[in-house]
Design an enzyme around this catalytic site. Sequence first.
Site, PDB file in Angstrom:
ATOM      1  N   GLN A  88      29.530 -44.926  -8.417  1.00 20.13           N
ATOM      2  CA  GLN A  88      30.226 -44.149  -7.404  1.00 20.13           C
ATOM      3  C   GLN A  88      30.038 -42.655  -7.649  1.00 20.13           C
ATOM      4  O   GLN A  88      30.370 -42.171  -8.739  1.00 20.13           O
ATOM      5  CB  GLN A  88      31.716 -44.501  -7.465  1.00 20.13           C
ATOM      6  CG  GLN A  88      32.589 -43.689  -6.548  1.00 20.13           C
ATOM      7  CD  GLN A  88      34.026 -43.653  -7.042  1.00 20.13           C
ATOM      8  OE1 GLN A  88      34.288 -43.385  -8.211  1.00 20.13           O
ATOM      9  NE2 GLN A  88      34.955 -43.918  -6.159  1.00 20.13           N
ATOM     10  N   GLY A  89      29.510 -41.934  -6.680  1.00 18.88           N
ATOM     11  CA  GLY A  89      29.312 -40.495  -6.837  1.00 18.88           C
ATOM     12  C   GLY A  89      30.280 -39.697  -5.978  1.00 18.88           C
ATOM     13  O   GLY A  89      29.973 -39.355  -4.832  1.00 18.88           O
ATOM     14  N   TYR A  90      31.440 -39.468  -6.514  1.00 18.97           N
ATOM     15  CA  TYR A  90      32.463 -38.724  -5.771  1.00 18.97           C
ATOM     16  C   TYR A  90      32.672 -37.330  -6.372  1.00 18.97           C
ATOM     17  O   TYR A  90      32.363 -36.320  -5.778  1.00 18.97           O
ATOM     18  CB  TYR A  90      33.807 -39.471  -5.820  1.00 18.97           C
ATOM     19  CG  TYR A  90      33.991 -40.554  -4.778  1.00 18.97           C
ATOM     20  CD1 TYR A  90      32.919 -41.146  -4.138  1.00 18.97           C
ATOM     21  CD2 TYR A  90      35.269 -40.986  -4.452  1.00 18.97           C
ATOM     22  CE1 TYR A  90      33.114 -42.139  -3.197  1.00 18.97           C
ATOM     23  CE2 TYR A  90      35.478 -41.978  -3.512  1.00 18.97           C
ATOM     24  CZ  TYR A  90      34.401 -42.557  -2.888  1.00 18.97           C
ATOM     25  OH  TYR A  90      34.609 -43.536  -1.968  1.00 18.97           O
ATOM     26  N   SER A  91      33.226 -37.310  -7.586  1.00 13.69           N
ATOM     27  CA  SER A  91      33.660 -36.042  -8.185  1.00 13.69           C
ATOM     28  C   SER A  91      32.478 -35.121  -8.470  1.00 13.69           C
ATOM     29  O   SER A  91      31.364 -35.577  -8.723  1.00 13.69           O
ATOM     30  CB  SER A  91      34.404 -36.297  -9.491  1.00 13.69           C
ATOM     31  OG  SER A  91      35.542 -37.080  -9.263  1.00 13.69           O
ATOM     32  N   GLU A 145      40.482 -48.297  -4.563  1.00 14.37           N
ATOM     33  CA  GLU A 145      40.327 -47.928  -5.962  1.00 14.37           C
ATOM     34  C   GLU A 145      41.684 -47.857  -6.644  1.00 14.37           C
ATOM     35  O   GLU A 145      41.858 -48.312  -7.759  1.00 14.37           O
ATOM     36  CB  GLU A 145      39.603 -46.587  -6.077  1.00 14.37           C
ATOM     37  CG  GLU A 145      39.294 -46.220  -7.523  1.00 14.37           C
ATOM     38  CD  GLU A 145      38.585 -44.883  -7.665  1.00 14.37           C
ATOM     39  OE1 GLU A 145      38.609 -44.085  -6.711  1.00 14.37           O
ATOM     40  OE2 GLU A 145      38.028 -44.637  -8.750  1.00 14.37           O
ATOM     41  N   GLU A 204      49.748 -36.739 -10.236  1.00 19.63           N
ATOM     42  CA  GLU A 204      50.360 -35.658  -9.460  1.00 19.63           C
ATOM     43  C   GLU A 204      49.876 -35.691  -8.015  1.00 19.63           C
ATOM     44  O   GLU A 204      50.655 -35.440  -7.087  1.00 19.63           O
ATOM     45  CB  GLU A 204      50.047 -34.302 -10.110  1.00 19.63           C
ATOM     46  CG  GLU A 204      50.765 -34.075 -11.444  1.00 19.63           C
ATOM     47  CD  GLU A 204      50.235 -34.940 -12.590  1.00 19.63           C
ATOM     48  OE1 GLU A 204      49.068 -35.391 -12.523  1.00 19.63           O
ATOM     49  OE2 GLU A 204      50.998 -35.176 -13.541  1.00 19.63           O
TER      50      GLU A 204
END
Lengths: 360, 392
Positions: free
Chosen positions: B135-138, B259, B377
Amino acid sequence: MLADAARGFLDEATPVARLRALRDAGQTHDPALWQEMALMGWAGVLVPEAAGGADMGFAAANVLAEEMGKSLSASPFLSTAVIAATALRQVSDARATEAMRAIAEGGRTYALAIDEGAKHDPEATTLRAERVGNGFRLTGEKRFVVDGGFVDRLLVLARTDDGLTLFDIPADRAGIARDAQPMIDSRDAARIRFSGVEATGEDVLGQVDDAMTVLAPALRAGQAALAAEMTGLAAGAFGLTLGYLKERKQFGVLIGGFQALQHRAAHLWCDCEVTASAILHAGRMLDNDPANAALAVSLAKARASQTAQLAVQEGVQMHGGIGMTDAFDMGFYMKRARVGAEWLGDYGYHAGVVARLRGF
Amino acid sequence: MVQDADDITRFRADIRAWLDANCPQEMRDGAVDEDSICWGGKNWNFTSEAQKTWLERCAAAGYTVPTWPKEYGGAGLNRDQEKIFYEELAHINARRPLQSFGIWMLGPALLHFGTDAQKLHFLPPIARGEIRWCQGYSEPGAGSDLASVQTRAEDKGDHWLVNGQKVWTSYADKADWIFALLRTDKDAPKHKGISFVLIDMESEGVSTRPIRLISGASPFCETFFDNVKVPKSYGAEIPAQVGEVNRGWDVAKYLLTHEREMISGSAMLAGSGRSLGAILSESGHLDDPILRADAMRAEIDELAFGLTLERYKDQSESGQGTGDASAMLKYVGTELNKARQELIMSGAGSDALEWDDGRAPLWLRSKANSIEGGTSEVMLSILSRRVLGLPG
């Protein structure tokens, strides 16, 4: 749905203002309200249809208790419709059926006289039921008998020669002295002295020396319904708080926009959701697998005590000064939460049950 | 969804018989540690013949993805049946035959947003464990603020030209393909110019570098895209992006919900769901009254959370979407797992401080639970705004 119907009635008939009015009038019981609840079938929620009840089951009783908790409705619902009715259901004789019929009609109220010390501990019972001829003589004292000040009858846990025995006797029998214990939650409780109170074998509920066959299911039902009431209480207190966060302005903005308060409110909401699952589970277990419901019930009571106390503490803190005033309702929630947390076993008591059943 | 009791009994008996006949003995050890997981993929080295056999048999029967439709490699089970399947799996202490981000994340996204041809092209290899996804998110500049992705995909007619860097890409160095959030319109508002694109990791210009973590392991990588040409289509009706171009944020949001649920579930599985009391009794330190009290509290909260997970799954299965409320599962589940790992460490004392003991890495790993997939948070902020309706 049952919850919606109950909510409709309770909002109209018993907002927190009704408890406040009762308190201000120096009273702890509202007979007219109990009659209305009986008419709706709530007094007989656990009474079999053959005895004139609605026989809706424990999950339904929990739903009613939860809705009552939201607006702090004061009634003998738990002590009479849940605890006494469940105890009587364990005994299949004509007298028990008659007693359940009277409960369902709203014509007879009960209190459970069980604890003697400051903590819930049925096994520590010392009130003595001494054998005298064919009968018994009861001597001792019970405390924190919830609804004990006004009810018609008492379920009394007493020590007999080889164990514990449960008696079902009229509250005005000779030798019984009831002293009111004015409680912080403005609900009824009594200290009850038994001075050589005569009882017959007929007054024994279930078998001599075997109280728990009858009492244990009743306690579990009461604990679950009390947990449900406290979950409702938490929701009621949280509703007030959330409303306040959306209307109160400080520094020129709504305080609900402050992240410090948002995160605490969201945490509290999560806590309420998790506890709600435990309440639902307890109701299902009591209805479907009562012999194995102890873990589910203690889990519910422990969680509900914790959640209700968090909800009222956050409620007062987030309201600030107004939360500390008697004119505002939050104090009623806080005081009931404290009493509910203690009654029928506090967090530590029920955590102990969970621990035993989970291999600690 | 509730079926009559006979159907359920018959189904359970069928599953039990199938498992009995097909699950190799070596796969019945209940192992859930990192080394015993089967991730699959082109370069997968099976740790044993039994692991290979187990995967192949499950894949043939659709049991690697029990609820996916049969045409995509699943077994077409409903939620009640799935529950029974996993109960029976647990009953014989069987390992999961296959785990992957393809199963947990890309699969659900394709099932929801994909074209029929896309599903047929990509889902069966996931179900068979042939293609391993990451998964390439951040990105270095887009952590909690995920919609700030900067990795560019320029429109070059028949392909996208991709440049940029991803970070915290789980197992990118071992994965065959990546699903990535790319900025396809740099002028649009930040949520409106993102696409969800599928890229072959063997493409020229893709490189990875593992990140060493405090636990000593390197499950995450930095992933670099240097003038990578990504075809816009992998065949008829098989676009490279899932959903519409520039609407990738919808897919990402949908997946984040998955997720979160997955992390909440797996967080509880991290201790294999066993009673903390039983675990701490074994380490012999449950007679410490402080530890005992803390463990009792944790046990109560875990049990109540387990019931909540079940309740939310039932709700989502019966069509009452849990949506943003799944942030609650993620928040509570991960915080509980962190507390659990702390207690296990306390119970084990200095025994657990040696690397070889194995408990310390799990404890350290758990610290990421409340960061990955949206921090605690962020979860609380989502809940306060979208569920509680507080101003934001």
